[in-house]
Design an enzyme around this catalytic site. Structure first.
Site, short mmCIF file in Angstrom:
data_model
loop_
_atom_site.label_atom_id
_atom_site.label_comp_id
_atom_site.label_asym_id
_atom_site.label_seq_id
_atom_site.Cartn_x
_atom_site.Cartn_y
_atom_site.Cartn_z
CE LYS A 260 -66.11 -25.49 97.30
NZ LYS A 260 -65.20 -24.61 97.09
CB CYS B 244 -40.62 -26.92 80.13
SG CYS B 244 -40.60 -25.24 79.77
CB CYS C 130 -44.50 -25.25 81.22
SG CYS C 130 -43.16 -24.73 82.50
CG LEU D 157 -74.15 -21.95 99.33
CD1 LEU D 157 -75.23 -22.04 100.57
CD2 LEU D 157 -73.86 -23.27 98.60
CB CYS E 260 -37.70 -6.95 113.86
SG CYS E 260 -37.19 -6.49 112.48
CB ALA F 218 -48.74 -25.66 95.93
#
EC number: 2.3.2.-
Length: 641
Positions: free
Chosen positions: A72, A442, A158, A57, A173, A120
């Site tokens: 949203k 691309c 791209c 907000l 570890c 992603a």
């Protein structure tokens, strides 16, 4: 519409007739939607999977407290319509990676504008826009830093044309045995949350790592020395969740196991502590004797912002106990087999990670951190700044107007810096670079060589770790180029599940084998060459050979490379900048910096780099019938060598 009235007639008509896709309705998205409708854009589609949180907000001004918990995208639409009722806005409370939003969906739009906070989704939208042939305006912010860039198929780089530094990881570890930095303890605490309350992951084990090569000890002998194997803490080699369930998630037993018995077990690994300060086990009883109980800090008694206070050890132990009890109750309410998902904005989950991380920091002689600091590090958060989002969203609209006016050659990658450079520039424009011929996405013929051990990599690992995680495919289909069209992985549910746990060598895959991976949703095909190796580094399952090289040693002047993440955990946009002291941002093009390889010189984070196969060279996407893996023969085994 004052702005559209000031535009040339042709541009104003193009604005009115265009239909735009806005991906993301968060910090940048709210500002962008407002700017678009006030500029004169009326046909807008906005998509966002997220819901409104109280923490949004302060900067996502289309939302109010009464909207917390709602979509949203939907609330953003409603808020915009209040001051622009003539706008035609379609809102989707969904993931842009949903197969429903295919290439045909993207072809409806004049252009797409990204206001995302994760890599992603950025990779996916990049590929969908390339496949649909529509321009994409990419953006991102990180604190005071920001960037806007234009992507157009065949004309510019791209989003995946240049390498991005992968998110920093730590050896298992180190996390489990020898943490030396607060972040190690915070990662351990997040792993612990999942091991106790969430989805168990073998790669996120928190118990002492007895296979640590640095320890070089005799586990049997050490176990005899350790007086903590089956007493109180029950250091038996069962899963953490099984053990916790057997105790009824008893906070005290959990505390003593994790912070006393496991630490004593670590101390038996003598070699680990020859050049390190050994950890000091904690005991619940000693922390809660009368003397220490009087020192426990009550949150309500803290002055100032309590999240920015560092508590004492006894208080963190108490917080650990309270958070375990709360999370245990949440699990109980969800029913048998339920799992919790860690969220930095979930108070009990954040309290648990804060307490567990700080207790471990104390054990390993580190300075403890406030909840605010732990939250920032646990979520890889760079605090978002509303002004930065406003500047970047304005630049997105300016680049969009250039595209609509037919002046794509005037488009620029623009960087926003924290400090003016010697030329007193805060906004720095750079010419757009042409497509990288080596890009995995691309380029004309997408092809990559992957080094791995065919006797260790499973089909599941190939699908999840390599194709989905590294190469950002959503639903890959994989065919072995063996002359038979053997289907190794199918995106059809259940079709090749029986293959998942088998080694890829069982299917005749050896050194120099080729795999064709297709993602029909993304209209993307990648040819993968297999390079077999028996000598992979420890904890390294595969390597991409000859990853896209960075373009030259060019370095953005005056400003070190940084990652622009839009306040997210996996970042995504380059950041470097220079400054501008003019009020009219339209003049940035007149003061260009020397070519900067906009994406090469900046830290566009993580994700893999791939190439896109154009329509004219695309391989037929017709799925072939799955063929059972070939029977192993002696000559196959010889060929593997």
């Amino acid at each position: 519409m004052a702005v559209i009235g000031a535009l040339p007639k042709e541009v104003a008509e193009a604005v009115s007739a265009s239909r735009l896709l806005v991906v993301g309705a968060g910090g940048i998205g709210c500002e962008l939607l407002k700017n678009l409708v006030l500029t004169g854009f009326t046909n807008l589609d906005v998509i966002d999977l997220d819901t409104i949180d109280v923490s949004n907000l302060n900067r996502q001004f289309l939302f109010q407290k009464k909207h917390v918990g709602r979509s949203k995208a939907q609330v953003a639409k409603e808020s915009v319509l209040q001051f622009c009722p003539d706008a035609n806005i379609t809102a989707y409370h969904d993931s842009i990676m949903n197969p429903d939003y295919n290439v045909e969906f993207f072809k409806q739009f004049t252009m797409a504008m990204n206001a995302l906070d994760n890599n992603a989704a950025r990779n996916h939208v990049n590929r969908m826009c390339l496949a649909a042939g529509i321009p994409l305006i990419e953006s991102g912010t990180a604190g005071y830093l920001g960037q806007v860039s234009v992507i157009k198929k065949g004309v510019t780089e791209c989003y995946e044309c240049q390498p991005k530094p992968t998110q920093k990881t730590f050896p298992g570890c180190t996390i489990r045995n020898t943490p030396s930095e607060p972040i190690h303890c915070i990662v351990w605490a997040k792993y612990l949350f999942n091991q106790l309350f969430g989805e168990e992951d073998a790669d996120q084990e928190v118990a002492p790592d007895i296979a640590d090569p640095e320890a070089a000890w005799d586990p049997t002998k050490a176990a005899e020395r350790a007086n903590a194997s089956n007493v109180d803490g029950d250091i038996k080699r069962v899963s953490t969740k099984q053990w916790a369930k057997s105790t009824g998630y008893d906070p005290i037993k959990l505390f003593n196991k994790l912070f006393r018995d496991d630490i004593k077990y670590l101390l038996t690994m003598d070699r680990l502590w020859r050049k390190r300060k050994p950890p000091i086990p904690l005991e619940w009883a000693s922390l809660h004797n009368k003397e220490n109980c009087s020192e426990i800090q009550n949150e309500s008694s803290l002055l100032g912002l309590k999240d920015q206070k560092v508590l004492n050890v006894a208080s963190y132990a108490q917080l650990f106990s309270k958070s375990v009890e709360t999370l245990r109750e949440q699990l109980r309410e969800k029913g048998d087999g339920a799992e919790l998902v860690w969220d930095k904005d979930d108070v009990p989950a954040m309290d648990f990670v804060t307490a567990a991380a700080n207790l471990r920091m104390h054990i390993f002689s580190m300075n403890m951190k406030s909840k605010f600091d732990v939250k920032s590090m646990a979520g890889n958060i760079i605090p978002a700044i509303a002004t930065t989002n406003a500047v970047i969203s304005g630049l997105i609209v300016l680049e969009g107007l250039k595209i609509l006016s037919g002046n794509t050659e005037q488009c620029r990658t623009v960087f926003l810096n924290k400090q003016p450079n010697p030329r007193k520039k805060l906004l720095v424009p750079c010419s757009l670079d042409p497509p990288n011929p080596s890009c995995y996405v691309c380029a004309i013929k997408p092809e990559v060589t992957v080094k791995l051990n065919v006797h260790k990599v499973t089909v599941q690992m190939l699908q999840d770790k390599i194709l989905k995680e590294k190469f950002a495919m959503v639903a890959p289909d994989v065919q072995i180029e063996d002359g038979k069209g053997t289907i190794l992985i199918s995106s059809e549910a259940g079709e090749t599940d029986a293959n998942n746990h088998r080694k890829i060598s069982e299917f005749g895959i050896r050194n120099s084998s080729q795999l064709q991976a297709d993602d029909f949703l993304q209209d993307y095909t990648l040819m993968m060459n297999i390079l077999h190796s028996d000598e992979m580094e420890k904890d390294v399952d595969f390597e991409v050979v000859g990853d896209v090289p960075e373009k030259g040693p060019q370095k953005p002047p005056e400003e070190s490379v940084k990652n622009i993440t839009n306040g997210s955990d996996d970042g995504a946009q380059p950041s470097t900048s220079k400054a501008q002291d003019q009020d009219d941002v339209l003049i940035v093009d007149s003061d260009e910096e020397s070519p900067s390889s906009s994406n090469a010189d900046v830290g566009m984070e993580s994700a893999s780099l791939k190439r896109k196969l154009p329509d004219e060279e695309a391989v037929s996407s017709t799925k072939r019938k799955r063929i059972e893996p070939p029977v192993e023969e002696d000559d196959d085994i010889i060929a593997l060598d």
